[in-house]
Design a protein around this motif. Structure first.
Motif, PDB file in Angstrom:
ATOM      1  N   MET A   1      51.861  42.765  -3.749  1.00 33.02           N
ATOM      2  CA  MET A   1      50.892  43.270  -2.777  1.00 33.02           C
ATOM      3  C   MET A   1      49.487  42.902  -3.249  1.00 33.02           C
ATOM      4  SD  MET A   1      51.202  45.219   0.058  1.00 33.02           S
ATOM      5  CE  MET A   1      52.515  46.405  -0.188  1.00 33.02           C
ATOM      6  N   HIS A   2      48.721  42.273  -2.365  1.00 35.07           N
ATOM      7  CA  HIS A   2      47.375  41.837  -2.720  1.00 35.07           C
ATOM      8  C   HIS A   2      46.405  42.359  -1.660  1.00 35.07           C
ATOM      9  CE1 HIS A   2      49.529  39.012  -5.358  1.00 35.07           C
ATOM     10  NE2 HIS A   2      50.308  38.812  -4.306  1.00 35.07           N
ATOM     11  N   ARG A   3      45.173  42.614  -2.059  1.00 36.27           N
ATOM     12  CA  ARG A   3      44.192  43.180  -1.136  1.00 36.27           C
ATOM     13  C   ARG A   3      42.920  42.346  -1.114  1.00 36.27           C
ATOM     14  NH1 ARG A   3      47.228  47.439  -2.790  1.00 36.27           N
ATOM     15  NH2 ARG A   3      47.895  48.883  -1.146  1.00 36.27           N
ATOM     16  N   LEU A   4      42.312  42.294   0.050  1.00 30.28           N
ATOM     17  CA  LEU A   4      41.105  41.509   0.251  1.00 30.28           C
ATOM     18  C   LEU A   4      40.255  42.186   1.310  1.00 30.28           C
ATOM     19  CD1 LEU A   4      39.710  38.772  -0.467  1.00 30.28           C
ATOM     20  CD2 LEU A   4      40.961  37.767   1.449  1.00 30.28           C
ATOM     21  N   GLU A   5      38.963  42.312   1.047  1.00 28.20           N
ATOM     22  CA  GLU A   5      38.044  42.876   2.034  1.00 28.20           C
ATOM     23  C   GLU A   5      37.126  41.769   2.532  1.00 28.20           C
ATOM     24  OE1 GLU A   5      36.080  46.088   0.056  1.00 28.20           O
ATOM     25  OE2 GLU A   5      37.835  47.411   0.156  1.00 28.20           O
ATOM     26  N   ILE A   6      37.005  41.677   3.852  1.00 23.24           N
ATOM     27  CA  ILE A   6      36.185  40.634   4.470  1.00 23.24           C
ATOM     28  C   ILE A   6      35.078  41.306   5.273  1.00 23.24           C
ATOM     29  CG2 ILE A   6      36.150  38.694   6.088  1.00 23.24           C
ATOM     30  CD1 ILE A   6      39.101  38.215   5.425  1.00 23.24           C
ATOM     31  N   ALA A   7      33.828  41.036   4.910  1.00 23.43           N
ATOM     32  CA  ALA A   7      32.699  41.571   5.664  1.00 23.43           C
ATOM     33  C   ALA A   7      32.634  40.876   7.019  1.00 23.43           C
ATOM     34  CB  ALA A   7      31.402  41.349   4.894  1.00 23.43           C
ATOM     35  N   LEU A   8      32.462  41.642   8.079  1.00 20.42           N
ATOM     36  CA  LEU A   8      32.409  41.086   9.427  1.00 20.42           C
ATOM     37  C   LEU A   8      30.960  40.909   9.870  1.00 20.42           C
ATOM     38  CD1 LEU A   8      35.246  43.249  11.016  1.00 20.42           C
ATOM     39  CD2 LEU A   8      35.389  40.873  10.230  1.00 20.42           C
ATOM     40  N   PRO A   9      30.681  39.883  10.675  1.00 20.21           N
ATOM     41  CA  PRO A   9      29.306  39.640  11.119  1.00 20.21           C
ATOM     42  C   PRO A   9      28.779  40.800  11.966  1.00 20.21           C
ATOM     43  CG  PRO A   9      30.741  37.770  11.614  1.00 20.21           C
ATOM     44  CD  PRO A   9      31.627  38.889  11.203  1.00 20.21           C
ATOM     45  N   GLU A  10      27.469  40.947  11.956  1.00 19.49           N
ATOM     46  CA  GLU A  10      26.847  41.975  12.788  1.00 19.49           C
ATOM     47  C   GLU A  10      27.207  41.735  14.256  1.00 19.49           C
ATOM     48  OE1 GLU A  10      22.405  43.833  13.757  1.00 19.49           O
ATOM     49  OE2 GLU A  10      22.653  42.292  12.215  1.00 19.49           O
ATOM     50  N   GLY A  11      27.570  42.798  14.947  1.00 17.91           N
ATOM     51  CA  GLY A  11      27.926  42.676  16.354  1.00 17.91           C
ATOM     52  C   GLY A  11      29.330  42.136  16.587  1.00 17.91           C
ATOM     53  N   TYR A  12      30.144  42.101  15.540  1.00 17.46           N
ATOM     54  CA  TYR A  12      31.514  41.583  15.672  1.00 17.46           C
ATOM     55  C   TYR A  12      32.265  42.357  16.743  1.00 17.46           C
ATOM     56  CZ  TYR A  12      36.310  40.325  14.268  1.00 17.46           C
ATOM     57  OH  TYR A  12      37.618  39.888  14.240  1.00 17.46           O
ATOM     58  N   ARG A  13      32.881  41.614  17.653  1.00 15.50           N
ATOM     59  CA  ARG A  13      33.644  42.225  18.744  1.00 15.50           C
ATOM     60  C   ARG A  13      35.132  41.991  18.489  1.00 15.50           C
ATOM     61  NH1 ARG A  13      30.878  43.136  23.709  1.00 15.50           N
ATOM     62  NH2 ARG A  13      32.847  42.764  24.780  1.00 15.50           N
ATOM     63  N   SER A  14      35.857  43.060  18.311  1.00 10.72           N
ATOM     64  CA  SER A  14      37.264  42.930  17.961  1.00 10.72           C
ATOM     65  C   SER A  14      38.197  42.951  19.167  1.00 10.72           C
ATOM     66  CB  SER A  14      37.670  44.061  17.004  1.00 10.72           C
ATOM     67  OG  SER A  14      37.465  45.328  17.607  1.00 10.72           O
ATOM     68  N   ALA A  15      37.697  43.332  20.341  1.00 12.32           N
ATOM     69  CA  ALA A  15      38.587  43.504  21.497  1.00 12.32           C
ATOM     70  C   ALA A  15      39.356  42.230  21.823  1.00 12.32           C
ATOM     71  CB  ALA A  15      37.795  43.967  22.710  1.00 12.32           C
ATOM     72  N   GLY A  16      38.664  41.091  21.835  1.00 13.36           N
ATOM     73  CA  GLY A  16      39.325  39.837  22.141  1.00 13.36           C
ATOM     74  C   GLY A  16      40.325  39.423  21.076  1.00 13.36           C
ATOM     75  N   VAL A  17      40.038  39.783  19.839  1.00 16.44           N
ATOM     76  CA  VAL A  17      40.939  39.476  18.731  1.00 16.44           C
ATOM     77  C   VAL A  17      42.254  40.245  18.907  1.00 16.44           C
ATOM     78  CG1 VAL A  17      41.230  39.598  16.225  1.00 16.44           C
ATOM     79  CG2 VAL A  17      38.997  38.990  17.195  1.00 16.44           C
ATOM     80  N   PHE A  18      42.140  41.532  19.195  1.00 15.38           N
ATOM     81  CA  PHE A  18      43.335  42.342  19.414  1.00 15.38           C
ATOM     82  C   PHE A  18      44.121  41.847  20.637  1.00 15.38           C
ATOM     83  CE2 PHE A  18      40.866  45.682  17.053  1.00 15.38           C
ATOM     84  CZ  PHE A  18      41.696  45.708  15.948  1.00 15.38           C
ATOM     85  N   ALA A  19      43.398  41.478  21.685  1.00 15.64           N
ATOM     86  CA  ALA A  19      44.069  41.008  22.907  1.00 15.64           C
ATOM     87  C   ALA A  19      44.869  39.737  22.639  1.00 15.64           C
ATOM     88  CB  ALA A  19      43.045  40.779  24.010  1.00 15.64           C
ATOM     89  N   PHE A  20      44.295  38.819  21.878  1.00 13.95           N
ATOM     90  CA  PHE A  20      44.984  37.557  21.591  1.00 13.95           C
ATOM     91  C   PHE A  20      46.291  37.802  20.849  1.00 13.95           C
ATOM     92  CE2 PHE A  20      45.884  33.913  18.809  1.00 13.95           C
ATOM     93  CZ  PHE A  20      45.891  32.872  19.726  1.00 13.95           C
ATOM     94  N   HIS A  21      46.263  38.689  19.871  1.00  8.94           N
ATOM     95  CA  HIS A  21      47.444  38.905  19.033  1.00  8.94           C
ATOM     96  C   HIS A  21      48.473  39.838  19.672  1.00  8.94           C
ATOM     97  CE1 HIS A  21      45.858  36.601  15.726  1.00  8.94           C
ATOM     98  NE2 HIS A  21      44.745  37.289  15.732  1.00  8.94           N
ATOM     99  N   SER A  22      48.134  40.411  20.816  1.00  9.37           N
ATOM    100  CA  SER A  22      49.084  41.328  21.463  1.00  9.37           C
ATOM    101  C   SER A  22      49.681  40.733  22.733  1.00  9.37           C
ATOM    102  CB  SER A  22      48.400  42.659  21.783  1.00  9.37           C
ATOM    103  OG  SER A  22      47.295  42.476  22.645  1.00  9.37           O
ATOM    104  N   ARG A  23      49.607  39.404  22.877  1.00 12.29           N
ATOM    105  CA  ARG A  23      50.125  38.774  24.095  1.00 12.29           C
ATOM    106  C   ARG A  23      51.632  38.978  24.247  1.00 12.29           C
ATOM    107  NH1 ARG A  23      48.413  32.867  22.961  1.00 12.29           N
ATOM    108  NH2 ARG A  23      49.069  33.642  20.909  1.00 12.29           N
TER     109      ARG A  23
END
Length: 289
Positions: A1-23
């Motif tokens: 098990m490995h862990r990684l934290e990724i800082a997201l850009p200001e104003g990052y919009r996740s809605a489209g990301v979730f929609a793409f992966h839930s097709r």
């Protein structure tokens, strides 16, 4: 098990990301729940589960595999839609007569890439010239034919070695056309043999030339792979039916523009035609006018 934290850009919009992966509602290789994506994929020959919790500032990623895959960060950047920064496109075309209103209704839209270039290429081959529900069903079959599961029980999106072992009739007896099946196997075997190299850092012109040299792959598949696989910011999807339908709707015309006319329309958005495609797709889900 490995862990990684990724800082997201200001104003990052996740809605489209979730929609793409839930097709795929059945979620054999991807499971999306509020604020979280779980994606199973073969990376560096190893079954890997990427478990990503997303908030407004950070993605907290758990990589569940026996060893830390060398390409895990590349895969995470892709599935989070971090390869293409939408800000330059918004700055250049936020006031555009055609796409400006679409951009203003959905600022900061991100275009998501597949976890690997091979996934993007095979999805492009699977999905070409068929409707989306059928394409998703074929993709699900394709994943399960790969026959590799993570220990969590999720099916992994296969790699080239998994697909190269398949026989033609394993695909054609499961509703794949012979042409699609032959192209999928041809591509997988070329990649597995090292004759076709799919690397995120490849030059787009070189990558396109390699792909076009493969029998069964045409310009639309190449551009879609550059978009979803490599994260190339200037792909022209003028052959895409949905892009043409979006232009028809925005222009208020009776018919879809021809492929040649669509190509000419997209020229106005160089060198950001990938983001133009993202907003054209998005416009089909927005109110008219």
């Amino acid at each position: 098990m490995h862990r990684l934290e990724i800082a997201l850009p200001e104003g990052y919009r996740s809605a489209g990301v979730f929609a793409f992966h839930s097709r795929d509602a059945e979620g054999v290789a991807e499971v999306v729940t509020p604020g979280r994506i779980r994606k199973a994929v073969m990376l560096d020959g190893v079954p890997v589960l990427l478990d990503v919790a997303i908030d407004t500032r950070e993605a907290r990623c758990t990589i569940d595999s026996a060893t830390m895959p060398a390409h895990a960060r590349e895969a995470l950047d892709s599935i989070l839609g971090l390869r293409i920064d939408p800000a330059p496109f918004m700055a250049a075309f936020g006031g555009d007569d055609l796409l400006g209103p679409v951009i203003q209704r959905q600022p900061g839209l991100r275009i998501v890439q597949s976890a690997t270039v091979f996934e993007a290429l095979t999805w492009a081959i699977i999905g070409q010239q068929i409707n989306l529900p059928f394409a998703i069903a074929l993709r699900r079959t394709f994943i399960q034919l790969g026959a590799r599961r993570h220990e969590s029980g999720m099916w992994c999106y296969p790699d080239a070695a998994d697909v190269a072992r398949l026989e033609l009739d394993e695909l054609t007896t499961r509703k794949f056309s012979r042409a699609k099946a032959e192209t999928l196997l041809r591509v997988a075997r070329l990649v597995d043999d090292g004759e076709l190299v799919l690397a995120h850092d490849d030059d787009p012109a070189h990558a396109a030339g390699q792909l076009l040299a493969v029998k069964g792959i045409g310009p639309w598949t190449v551009n879609y792979t550059l978009l979803r696989g490599y994260g190339y910011p200037d792909c022209s999807l003028h052959g895409d039916v949905a892009i043409r339908a979006a232009f028809q709707r925005l222009l208020g015309e009776a018919d879809k523009p021809s492929i040649a006319h669509t190509e000419a329309l997209l020229e106005d958005y160089r060198p950001h035609r990938t983001m133009a495609a993202a907003y054209l797709w998005a416009s089909l889900n927005q109110p008219a006018g």
